[in-house]
Design a protein around this motif. Structure first.
Motif, PDB file in Angstrom:
ATOM      1  N   LEU A  94      65.432  59.095  21.140  1.00  0.00           N
ATOM      2  CA  LEU A  94      65.615  58.959  22.606  1.00  0.00           C
ATOM      3  C   LEU A  94      65.938  60.363  23.286  1.00  0.00           C
ATOM      4  O   LEU A  94      66.152  60.389  24.543  1.00  0.00           O
ATOM      5  CB  LEU A  94      66.904  58.241  22.565  1.00  0.00           C
ATOM      6  N   TYR A  95      65.968  61.310  22.891  1.00  0.00           N
ATOM      7  CA  TYR A  95      66.069  62.654  23.409  1.00  0.00           C
ATOM      8  C   TYR A  95      65.041  63.687  22.857  1.00  0.00           C
ATOM      9  O   TYR A  95      64.594  63.532  21.599  1.00  0.00           O
ATOM     10  CB  TYR A  95      67.496  63.043  23.253  1.00  0.00           C
ATOM     11  N   VAL A  96      64.621  64.575  23.864  1.00  0.00           N
ATOM     12  CA  VAL A  96      64.022  65.620  23.292  1.00  0.00           C
ATOM     13  C   VAL A  96      64.742  66.636  22.379  1.00  0.00           C
ATOM     14  O   VAL A  96      64.437  67.173  21.581  1.00  0.00           O
ATOM     15  CB  VAL A  96      63.480  66.390  24.742  1.00  0.00           C
ATOM     16  N   LYS A  97      65.981  67.053  23.175  1.00  0.00           N
ATOM     17  CA  LYS A  97      66.934  67.862  22.328  1.00  0.00           C
ATOM     18  C   LYS A  97      68.363  67.183  22.471  1.00  0.00           C
ATOM     19  O   LYS A  97      68.719  66.756  23.492  1.00  0.00           O
ATOM     20  CB  LYS A  97      67.041  69.247  23.103  1.00  0.00           C
ATOM     21  N   ASN A  98      68.879  67.304  21.311  1.00  0.00           N
ATOM     22  CA  ASN A  98      70.212  66.653  21.313  1.00  0.00           C
ATOM     23  C   ASN A  98      71.291  67.083  22.146  1.00  0.00           C
ATOM     24  O   ASN A  98      71.473  68.280  22.137  1.00  0.00           O
ATOM     25  CB  ASN A  98      70.828  66.662  19.826  1.00  0.00           C
ATOM     26  N   PRO A  99      71.575  66.434  23.098  1.00  0.00           N
ATOM     27  CA  PRO A  99      72.581  66.767  24.255  1.00  0.00           C
ATOM     28  C   PRO A  99      73.912  67.309  23.623  1.00  0.00           C
ATOM     29  O   PRO A  99      74.824  68.071  24.265  1.00  0.00           O
ATOM     30  CB  PRO A  99      72.799  65.598  25.301  1.00  0.00           C
ATOM     31  N   GLU A 100      74.438  66.915  22.310  1.00  0.00           N
ATOM     32  CA  GLU A 100      75.553  67.050  21.860  1.00  0.00           C
ATOM     33  C   GLU A 100      75.639  68.491  21.404  1.00  0.00           C
ATOM     34  O   GLU A 100      76.373  69.189  20.753  1.00  0.00           O
ATOM     35  CB  GLU A 100      75.976  66.196  20.578  1.00  0.00           C
ATOM     36  N   SER A 101      74.285  69.061  21.192  1.00  0.00           N
ATOM     37  CA  SER A 101      74.168  70.482  20.441  1.00  0.00           C
ATOM     38  C   SER A 101      74.311  71.654  21.425  1.00  0.00           C
ATOM     39  O   SER A 101      74.341  72.869  21.154  1.00  0.00           O
ATOM     40  CB  SER A 101      72.838  70.777  20.113  1.00  0.00           C
ATOM     41  N   ASN A 147      68.785  73.622  37.106  1.00  0.00           N
ATOM     42  CA  ASN A 147      67.481  73.254  37.538  1.00  0.00           C
ATOM     43  C   ASN A 147      67.016  71.780  36.795  1.00  0.00           C
ATOM     44  O   ASN A 147      67.454  71.504  35.661  1.00  0.00           O
ATOM     45  CB  ASN A 147      66.225  74.316  37.006  1.00  0.00           C
ATOM     46  N   GLU A 148      66.255  71.153  37.804  1.00  0.00           N
ATOM     47  CA  GLU A 148      65.864  69.693  37.284  1.00  0.00           C
ATOM     48  C   GLU A 148      64.950  69.891  35.852  1.00  0.00           C
ATOM     49  O   GLU A 148      65.191  69.051  35.008  1.00  0.00           O
ATOM     50  CB  GLU A 148      64.819  69.105  38.238  1.00  0.00           C
ATOM     51  N   SER A 149      64.137  71.017  35.841  1.00  0.00           N
ATOM     52  CA  SER A 149      63.229  71.039  34.521  1.00  0.00           C
ATOM     53  C   SER A 149      64.393  71.307  33.518  1.00  0.00           C
ATOM     54  O   SER A 149      63.779  70.872  32.297  1.00  0.00           O
ATOM     55  CB  SER A 149      62.563  72.393  34.757  1.00  0.00           C
ATOM     56  N   SER A 150      65.521  72.044  33.620  1.00  0.00           N
ATOM     57  CA  SER A 150      66.478  71.907  32.328  1.00  0.00           C
ATOM     58  C   SER A 150      66.648  70.583  31.759  1.00  0.00           C
ATOM     59  O   SER A 150      67.150  70.405  30.706  1.00  0.00           O
ATOM     60  CB  SER A 150      67.384  72.842  32.827  1.00  0.00           C
ATOM     61  N   LEU A 151      66.775  69.611  32.716  1.00  0.00           N
ATOM     62  CA  LEU A 151      67.128  68.336  32.232  1.00  0.00           C
ATOM     63  C   LEU A 151      66.179  67.631  31.214  1.00  0.00           C
ATOM     64  O   LEU A 151      66.436  66.923  30.419  1.00  0.00           O
ATOM     65  CB  LEU A 151      67.661  67.184  33.353  1.00  0.00           C
ATOM     66  N   TYR A 152      64.877  67.904  31.921  1.00  0.00           N
ATOM     67  CA  TYR A 152      63.824  67.297  31.046  1.00  0.00           C
ATOM     68  C   TYR A 152      63.813  67.976  29.675  1.00  0.00           C
ATOM     69  O   TYR A 152      62.927  67.337  28.671  1.00  0.00           O
ATOM     70  CB  TYR A 152      62.490  67.472  31.613  1.00  0.00           C
ATOM     71  N   ARG A 153      64.394  68.882  29.264  1.00  0.00           N
ATOM     72  CA  ARG A 153      64.294  69.682  28.079  1.00  0.00           C
ATOM     73  C   ARG A 153      65.373  68.950  26.860  1.00  0.00           C
ATOM     74  O   ARG A 153      65.035  68.958  25.781  1.00  0.00           O
ATOM     75  CB  ARG A 153      65.065  71.078  28.074  1.00  0.00           C
ATOM     76  N   TYR A 154      65.986  67.783  27.687  1.00  0.00           N
ATOM     77  CA  TYR A 154      66.955  67.151  26.756  1.00  0.00           C
ATOM     78  C   TYR A 154      66.392  65.628  26.777  1.00  0.00           C
ATOM     79  O   TYR A 154      66.322  65.176  25.817  1.00  0.00           O
ATOM     80  CB  TYR A 154      68.406  67.196  27.544  1.00  0.00           C
ATOM     81  N   PHE A 155      65.866  65.200  28.163  1.00  0.00           N
ATOM     82  CA  PHE A 155      65.277  63.515  28.240  1.00  0.00           C
ATOM     83  C   PHE A 155      64.393  63.571  28.784  1.00  0.00           C
ATOM     84  O   PHE A 155      64.076  64.240  29.863  1.00  0.00           O
ATOM     85  CB  PHE A 155      66.660  62.873  28.789  1.00  0.00           C
ATOM     86  N   GLU A 156      63.382  62.802  28.013  1.00  0.00           N
ATOM     87  CA  GLU A 156      62.116  62.680  28.794  1.00  0.00           C
ATOM     88  C   GLU A 156      61.917  61.979  29.934  1.00  0.00           C
ATOM     89  O   GLU A 156      61.227  62.588  30.819  1.00  0.00           O
ATOM     90  CB  GLU A 156      61.142  61.687  27.824  1.00  0.00           C
ATOM     91  N   ASN A 157      62.814  61.209  30.405  1.00  0.00           N
ATOM     92  CA  ASN A 157      62.971  60.241  31.609  1.00  0.00           C
ATOM     93  C   ASN A 157      64.350  59.763  31.562  1.00  0.00           C
ATOM     94  O   ASN A 157      65.127  59.638  30.952  1.00  0.00           O
ATOM     95  CB  ASN A 157      61.957  59.419  31.890  1.00  0.00           C
ATOM     96  N   LYS A 158      64.646  59.303  32.923  1.00  0.00           N
ATOM     97  CA  LYS A 158      65.857  58.567  33.214  1.00  0.00           C
ATOM     98  C   LYS A 158      66.017  57.095  32.316  1.00  0.00           C
ATOM     99  O   LYS A 158      67.195  56.924  32.072  1.00  0.00           O
ATOM    100  CB  LYS A 158      66.306  58.281  34.429  1.00  0.00           C
ATOM    101  N   HIS A 159      64.853  56.539  32.006  1.00  0.00           N
ATOM    102  CA  HIS A 159      64.959  55.274  31.011  1.00  0.00           C
ATOM    103  C   HIS A 159      65.708  55.658  29.729  1.00  0.00           C
ATOM    104  O   HIS A 159      66.282  55.179  29.121  1.00  0.00           O
ATOM    105  CB  HIS A 159      63.525  54.689  30.906  1.00  0.00           C
ATOM    106  N   LYS A 160      65.019  56.857  29.152  1.00  0.00           N
ATOM    107  CA  LYS A 160      65.515  57.344  27.833  1.00  0.00           C
ATOM    108  C   LYS A 160      66.851  57.719  27.827  1.00  0.00           C
ATOM    109  O   LYS A 160      67.516  57.460  26.980  1.00  0.00           O
ATOM    110  CB  LYS A 160      64.639  58.541  27.541  1.00  0.00           C
TER     111      LYS A 160
END
Length: 223
Positions: free
Chosen positions: A16-23, A58-71
């Protein structure tokens, strides 16, 4: 309500994530403010651009954690149900009377949700409002079967099946335990919605919670 010990970690499917947001602190900030922004404007209007502006990233930083808003929404939903499972276990494990256990489980699953102060970056009360409004959007999609095979709904189904097991303790001969359990959990979300928005078609209100309705229902069913 029971508070999560600080060492307890809620497990979320890694797909569900690209990078674990808890990290990282940024990841936790993304989770914290996505909850607040989703509550404020809703899933349809929510974008990573708006979230990035909210947190100064930056918006790009968010995509390092989640592929899209559905995920992201699925991540938040999975975390929520993992937290609910933990609360359910803590509330019922030491109860020996099946009927008492069932009523306690309904209190946890269908009652009012308050913020757990031990999870500083997640406001569970606000997250509960998002689940009430948006949870169906995680599975009412054409991709639901594939996502189900990938285990995206495993935690949610675990919560339902834990309630199933409690119902079966009360009456092993009852043939509709799964339907009843899923109806209580899904139905309570709907009743909370009606309570706040369509008050003329529900008996639930400030003084009558959905948990009271479902407790009354099962107590009469298993009298």
């Amino acid at each position: 309500m029971e508070s999560l010990p600080l060492q307890v970690q809620i497990s979320v499917n890694t797909k569900l994530y690209v990078k674990n947001p808890e990290s990282s602190e940024l990841g936790k900030k993304i989770v914290q403010h996505s909850i607040l922004l989703l509550d404020e404007i809703g899933f349809d209007a929510f974008t990573f651009k708006k979230l990035g502006e909210r947190i100064g990233s930056n918006e790009s930083s968010l995509y390092r954690y989640f592929e899209n808003k559905h995920k992201l929404l699925m991540y938040l939903s999975s975390w929520y149900w993992g937290w609910m499972e933990y609360r359910l276990l803590m509330a019922t494990n030491n109860l020996s009377d099946p009927k008492v256990k069932l009523n306690r489980a309904i209190d946890v699953l269908a009652g009012k949700i308050e913020d757990d102060l031990s999870t500083s970056h997640i406001n569970e009360s606000v997250l509960n409002r998002i689940i009430i409004f948006e949870f169906s959007k995680t599975f009412l999609t054409k991709e639901v079967d594939q996502e189900n095979r990938e285990g995206f709904f495993k935690v949610y189904k675990t919560v339902v099946n834990r309630l199933v097991a409690i119902i079966q303790e009360v009456d092993p001969t009852y043939n509709f335990a799964r339907s009843l359990a899923s109806s209580i959990i899904e139905g309570s979300l709907h009743q909370h919605f009606l309570q706040n928005h369509f008050t003329t078609i529900t008996d639930c209100k400030a003084s009558v919670l959905p948990s009271q309705y479902y407790s009354d229902l099962v107590n009469k069913l298993f009298n």
